[in-house]
Design a protein around this motif. Structure first.
Motif, short mmCIF file in Angstrom:
data_model
loop_
_atom_site.label_atom_id
_atom_site.label_comp_id
_atom_site.label_asym_id
_atom_site.label_seq_id
_atom_site.Cartn_x
_atom_site.Cartn_y
_atom_site.Cartn_z
N SER A 25 0.81 -1.23 0.00
CA SER A 25 0.00 0.00 0.00
C SER A 25 0.84 1.27 0.00
N MET A 26 2.06 1.20 -0.59
CA MET A 26 2.93 2.38 -0.62
C MET A 26 2.78 3.16 -1.93
N MET A 27 2.20 2.54 -2.93
CA MET A 27 1.94 3.25 -4.19
C MET A 27 0.86 2.52 -4.96
N LEU A 28 0.40 3.14 -6.04
CA LEU A 28 -0.66 2.54 -6.85
C LEU A 28 -0.13 1.37 -7.66
N SER A 69 4.59 6.49 -10.44
CA SER A 69 5.18 5.15 -10.41
C SER A 69 6.69 5.16 -10.17
N LEU A 70 7.13 6.03 -9.28
CA LEU A 70 8.58 6.09 -8.98
C LEU A 70 8.91 5.03 -7.93
N ALA A 71 9.83 4.15 -8.26
CA ALA A 71 10.19 3.08 -7.33
C ALA A 71 11.65 2.67 -7.53
N VAL A 72 12.31 2.45 -6.40
CA VAL A 72 13.70 2.01 -6.39
C VAL A 72 13.73 0.67 -5.66
N LEU A 76 18.26 -1.14 -2.46
CA LEU A 76 19.17 -0.12 -3.02
C LEU A 76 18.68 1.31 -2.78
N THR A 77 17.71 1.48 -1.88
CA THR A 77 17.24 2.84 -1.60
C THR A 77 18.32 3.61 -0.83
N GLY A 78 18.22 4.93 -0.88
CA GLY A 78 19.16 5.78 -0.15
C GLY A 78 20.52 5.93 -0.82
N LYS A 79 20.60 5.58 -2.10
CA LYS A 79 21.88 5.69 -2.82
C LYS A 79 21.81 6.69 -3.97
N GLY A 80 20.79 7.52 -3.98
CA GLY A 80 20.70 8.56 -5.00
C GLY A 80 20.02 8.12 -6.30
N ILE A 81 19.46 6.91 -6.30
CA ILE A 81 18.84 6.41 -7.53
C ILE A 81 17.51 7.12 -7.81
N GLY A 82 16.72 7.32 -6.75
CA GLY A 82 15.45 8.04 -6.92
C GLY A 82 15.69 9.45 -7.42
N ARG A 83 16.71 10.10 -6.86
CA ARG A 83 17.02 11.47 -7.29
C ARG A 83 17.41 11.51 -8.78
N GLN A 84 18.22 10.55 -9.20
CA GLN A 84 18.64 10.52 -10.62
C GLN A 84 17.43 10.36 -11.55
N THR A 103 3.07 15.50 -8.43
CA THR A 103 3.06 14.09 -8.06
C THR A 103 2.11 13.92 -6.89
N LEU A 104 1.53 12.72 -6.79
CA LEU A 104 0.70 12.36 -5.63
C LEU A 104 1.49 11.31 -4.89
N THR A 105 1.82 11.56 -3.63
CA THR A 105 2.81 10.71 -2.98
C THR A 105 2.57 10.53 -1.49
N TYR A 106 3.14 9.45 -0.96
CA TYR A 106 3.21 9.26 0.50
C TYR A 106 4.62 9.58 1.00
N GLN A 107 5.49 10.09 0.13
CA GLN A 107 6.88 10.37 0.50
C GLN A 107 7.21 11.86 0.29
N PRO A 108 6.49 12.77 1.00
CA PRO A 108 6.73 14.20 0.76
C PRO A 108 8.17 14.63 1.06
N GLY A 109 8.80 13.98 2.03
CA GLY A 109 10.17 14.36 2.41
C GLY A 109 11.14 14.16 1.26
N PHE A 110 10.98 13.07 0.54
CA PHE A 110 11.84 12.81 -0.62
C PHE A 110 11.62 13.88 -1.69
N PHE A 111 10.36 14.17 -2.01
CA PHE A 111 10.08 15.12 -3.09
C PHE A 111 10.45 16.56 -2.70
N GLU A 112 10.33 16.88 -1.41
CA GLU A 112 10.78 18.22 -0.96
C GLU A 112 12.26 18.39 -1.29
N LYS A 113 13.03 17.34 -1.08
CA LYS A 113 14.48 17.41 -1.37
C LYS A 113 14.75 17.58 -2.85
N GLN A 114 13.79 17.23 -3.69
CA GLN A 114 13.97 17.40 -5.14
C GLN A 114 13.37 18.73 -5.62
C1 LIG Z 1 10.95 7.19 -2.38
C2 LIG Z 1 12.07 6.55 -3.21
C3 LIG Z 1 11.70 6.61 -4.68
C4 LIG Z 1 13.35 7.35 -2.95
O1 LIG Z 1 14.40 6.83 -3.75
P1 LIG Z 1 15.89 6.66 -3.17
O2 LIG Z 1 16.76 6.19 -4.25
O3 LIG Z 1 15.83 5.87 -1.92
O4 LIG Z 1 16.20 8.19 -2.78
P2 LIG Z 1 17.60 8.95 -2.93
O5 LIG Z 1 18.66 8.08 -2.36
O6 LIG Z 1 17.77 9.42 -4.33
O7 LIG Z 1 17.36 10.18 -1.97
C5 LIG Z 1 17.55 11.53 -2.34
C6 LIG Z 1 17.42 12.37 -1.08
O8 LIG Z 1 16.11 12.21 -0.52
C7 LIG Z 1 16.17 11.68 0.82
N1 LIG Z 1 15.08 10.72 0.99
C8 LIG Z 1 14.93 9.54 0.37
N2 LIG Z 1 13.77 8.97 0.74
C9 LIG Z 1 13.20 9.82 1.63
C10 LIG Z 1 11.99 9.80 2.36
N3 LIG Z 1 11.12 8.77 2.25
N4 LIG Z 1 11.70 10.85 3.16
C11 LIG Z 1 12.56 11.90 3.27
N5 LIG Z 1 13.73 11.99 2.57
C12 LIG Z 1 14.04 10.95 1.77
C13 LIG Z 1 17.54 11.03 0.91
O9 LIG Z 1 18.00 10.98 2.24
C14 LIG Z 1 18.39 11.95 0.03
O10 LIG Z 1 18.68 13.11 0.79
P3 LIG Z 1 20.06 13.96 0.59
O11 LIG Z 1 19.84 14.77 -0.68
O12 LIG Z 1 20.11 14.83 1.79
O13 LIG Z 1 21.17 12.98 0.46
C15 LIG Z 1 12.34 5.08 -2.77
O14 LIG Z 1 12.63 5.03 -1.39
C16 LIG Z 1 11.19 4.13 -3.06
O15 LIG Z 1 11.16 3.50 -4.10
N6 LIG Z 1 10.23 4.03 -2.12
C17 LIG Z 1 9.11 3.12 -2.26
C18 LIG Z 1 8.16 3.56 -3.33
C19 LIG Z 1 7.64 4.97 -3.11
O16 LIG Z 1 7.24 5.34 -2.01
N7 LIG Z 1 7.68 5.79 -4.18
C20 LIG Z 1 7.36 7.19 -4.10
C21 LIG Z 1 6.45 7.61 -5.17
S1 LIG Z 1 4.74 7.39 -4.70
#
Ligand SMILES: CC(C)(COP(=O)(O)OP(=O)(O)OC[C@H]1O[C@@H](n2cnc3c(N)ncnc32)[C@H](O)[C@@H]1OP(=O)(O)O)[C@@H](O)C(=O)NCCC(=O)NCCS
Length: 151
Positions: A25-28, A69-72, A76-84, A103-114
């Motif tokens: 239940s983390m994404m569609l 549909s962003l997924a890593v 291998l999460t936390g290695k910059g793949i999502g950002r790329q 985007t519609l997301t449950y991960q606002p912290g990640f997208f804020e960083k982008q």
């Molecule tokens: C969310 C997701 C795509 C992030 O990809 P990732 O490769 O792990 O993220 P990155 O390593 O590129 O992270 C980039 C930055 O965001 C931060 N970050 C990553 N996930 C985060 C989260 N869930 N909340 C807050 N910050 C996050 C990282 O710490 C990193 O910060 P930095 O710039 O200070 O180093 C991945 O964790 C994932 O696939 N999650 C499950 C599916 C999902 O929730 N998808 C989201 C779309 S609905």
């Protein structure tokens, strides 16, 4: 690692990746049919021939596209793949002439960083809801709507 547009042979891997998180239940979820029909929206990252990340940019209107549909791969999460993946899709959006990506997301912290900001879902044009109508969570969705201006 190679980042590139997806091809039909990637569909099974994208399906596995996205539905792994959809089952939690983390994404569609996405059907194979949807993936084949929208394959040109997708970008993947591969390492040693394995798809380890995917995402899609779906154009909705003259100025608007959705990042979806962003997924890593879990291990291998936390290695910059999502950002790329996001960077690649934002460049693609800019090249297409898109002005706003949401985007519609449950991960606002990640997208804020982008560079995305939280916005009111209700402010989005009605066309955005076409996909939502088919979602089991509709109309009680708690996904957060975020957008970035790319002009
Ligand atoms: C969310 C997701 C795509 C992030 O990809 P990732 O490769 O792990 O993220 P990155 O390593 O590129 O992270 C980039 C930055 O965001 C931060 N970050 C990553 N996930 C985060 C989260 N869930 N909340 C807050 N910050 C996050 C990282 O710490 C990193 O910060 P930095 O710039 O200070 O180093 C991945 O964790 C994932 O696939 N999650 C499950 C599916 C999902 O929730 N998808 C989201 C779309 S609905």
């Amino acid at each position: 690692m190679i980042i590139r547009k997806a091809i039909l042979a990637d569909v099974e891997s994208i399906h596995d990746l996205v539905n792994y998180y959809a089952d939690k239940s983390m994404m569609l979820s996405r059907s194979r049919s949807m993936l084949y029909e929208n394959i040109r929206d997708f970008v993947i990252i591969e390492a040693e021939g394995e798809v380890i990340g995917a995402g899609a940019l779906h154009v909705l209107w003259q100025d608007l596209a959705e990042l979806r549909s962003l997924a890593v791969k879990d291990s291998l999460t936390g290695k910059g793949i999502g950002r790329q993946l996001v960077d690649y899709m934002l460049k693609e959006a800019k090249a297409l002439g898109v002005q706003k990506v949401f985007t519609l997301t449950y991960q606002p912290g990640f997208f804020e960083k982008q560079g995305f900001c939280i916005i009111d879902k209700e402010s989005m044009p009605r066309k955005v809801w076409t996909d939502c109508i088919n979602c089991p969570k509709f109309p009680n969705c708690n996904e957060i709507c975020m957008e970035i201006n790319i002009v």
